[in-house]
Scaffold this motif. Structure first.
Motif, mmCIF file in Angstrom:
data_model
loop_
_atom_site.group_PDB
_atom_site.id
_atom_site.type_symbol
_atom_site.label_atom_id
_atom_site.label_comp_id
_atom_site.label_asym_id
_atom_site.label_seq_id
_atom_site.Cartn_x
_atom_site.Cartn_y
_atom_site.Cartn_z
ATOM 1 N N ASN A 96 0.822 -1.230 0.000
ATOM 2 C CA ASN A 96 0.000 0.000 0.000
ATOM 3 C C ASN A 96 0.851 1.273 0.000
ATOM 4 N N ASP A 140 -3.570 -1.788 -2.474
ATOM 5 C CA ASP A 140 -3.618 -2.967 -3.354
ATOM 6 C C ASP A 140 -2.751 -2.860 -4.621
ATOM 7 N N HIS A 176 -4.598 -10.197 -4.661
ATOM 8 C CA HIS A 176 -3.919 -8.939 -4.978
ATOM 9 C C HIS A 176 -2.416 -9.166 -4.891
ATOM 10 N N ASP A 184 0.124 -6.743 -4.437
ATOM 11 C CA ASP A 184 0.966 -5.626 -3.976
ATOM 12 C C ASP A 184 2.085 -6.036 -3.024
ATOM 13 N N ARG A 201 -9.849 -6.047 5.849
ATOM 14 C CA ARG A 201 -10.464 -5.707 4.550
ATOM 15 C C ARG A 201 -11.983 -5.615 4.697
ATOM 16 N N ARG A 213 -8.917 1.917 9.121
ATOM 17 C CA ARG A 213 -8.091 0.898 9.782
ATOM 18 C C ARG A 213 -7.350 1.414 11.011
HETATM 19 N N1 HSE Z 1 -3.319 -4.354 0.029
HETATM 20 C C1 HSE Z 1 -3.576 -5.325 1.038
HETATM 21 C C2 HSE Z 1 -4.489 -4.727 2.078
HETATM 22 C C3 HSE Z 1 -2.272 -5.755 1.664
HETATM 23 O O1 HSE Z 1 -4.193 -3.620 2.523
HETATM 24 O O2 HSE Z 1 -5.493 -5.341 2.437
HETATM 25 C C4 HSE Z 1 -2.435 -6.884 2.653
HETATM 26 O O3 HSE Z 1 -2.569 -8.109 2.023
#
Ligand code: HSE
Length: 309
Positions: A14, A20, A136, A138, A185, A232
């Protein structure tokens, strides 16, 4: 070659504004994986040291990723995966990505390398998907390719390796609580207001430009998350105070590492990164919460082969 031993590194996904799609690879933290040929086709999980993880090949991210590769490239022999798991699952520094990427990398080598590192990402994504509920790349892309990477599309996998300014050093603090990606998520909204989207893509474009031009000030202005972090942050004890402490100590930017609970900071030079670490640490010492602190240069190589036999 019948066996390969490798170092599968941790990573930061991120990087605030690139949910992602953006990530970078860390250096000193990672798992040691041994992948050996077996006579029976398929993939089995042998020994897992360090963490309590499933050994059922259909439930372990490493074997699921390996099986995805073998679905496309058949093999008359099979593979056993042994893992010395040093990256704690649910820590926010790409634990599942290290396992999935390590497995496909090792199996590919034992098959005579039919796939490029970039091509391996899509197999590893199948392992990552069972850990986080969404495929994903990333974390996977920087682990396999090294350095910073941008995933233009997770759907029709399109990955770009980005340059990294030489003096960047990451400081990571990992508060010892487990935060499953699946859960962090689940709390996210599926739509974002246009004004927030505009700020986010402005920052992401600028951050990518800053990496190419080694513009540390632009990089500093761009490490912001207007979309994900507000939701978050509440899952991580003292997140805002820790981020602020990092910035006050001279960090260029700081935010949630992946889906948390780890918090990353990027600094120019090791001296600043150390000072940032001390200030972040002070917050957790006060809180009496167990934590781990890591300092890391950007790992431009990604997975490293330790031994072949
Ligand atoms: N891009 C993902 C998220 C990274 O922030 O949920 C963690 O798997």
């Amino acid at each position: 070659m019948n066996q390969i031993e490798l170092f599968a590194p941790a990573s930061v996904a991120n990087v605030s504004c690139g949910f992602d799609v953006l990530g970078f690879c860390l250096d000193p933290i990672g798992d040691i994986m041994r992948i050996s040929k077996t006579t029976t086709p398929g993939v089995i999980i042998g020994k897992i040291a360090g963490q309590d993880l499933p050994t059922d090949p259909l439930k372990n991210v490493a074997s699921v990723a390996g099986l995805a590769l073998l679905k496309e490239h058949s093999s008359e022999f099979g593979f056993q995966i042994d893992i010395d798991k040093k990256i704690k699952p649910g820590s926010g520094i790409g634990s599942s990505a290290a396992s999935a990427a390590g497995a496909v990398f090792g199996i590919n080598e034992l098959l005579g390398a039919p796939y490029s590192k970039k091509e391996l990402i899509r197999f590893a994504m199948e392992g990552e998907a069972i850990a986080s509920g969404a495929a994903h790349a990333d974390n996977l892309a920087p682990v396999l390719l090294g350095g910073f990477t941008l995933v233009r599309s997770n759907k029709i996998l399109d990955v770009i390796k980005l340059p990294n300014p030489k003096e960047l050093v990451a400081t990571i603090i990992h508060p010892k609580i487990e935060l499953k990606t699946l859960h962090s998520r689940a709390i996210l909204k599926t739509t974002i207001p246009l004004n927030k989207a505009i700020e986010q893509w402005g920052n992401l474009g600028a951050l990518v430009s800053a990496l190419y031009t080694e513009d540390y000030e632009l990089l500093s202005r761009s490490i912001q998350d207007k979309v994900i972090e507000p939701y978050r942050a509440m899952l991580i004890p003292k997140f805002e105070e820790t981020r602020q402490a990092a910035l006050n100590a001279g960090a260029l930017g700081s935010g949630i590492s992946g889906s948390g609970p780890s918090i990353f900071a990027l600094s120019k030079g090791i001296q600043v990164a150390k000072k940032v670490g001390l200030e972040m640490e002070a917050i957790y010492k006060d809180l009496d919460l167990d934590y781990q602190l890591h300092l890391s240069k950007i790992n431009t190589e990604g997975i490293k082969v330790l031994n072949r036999s």
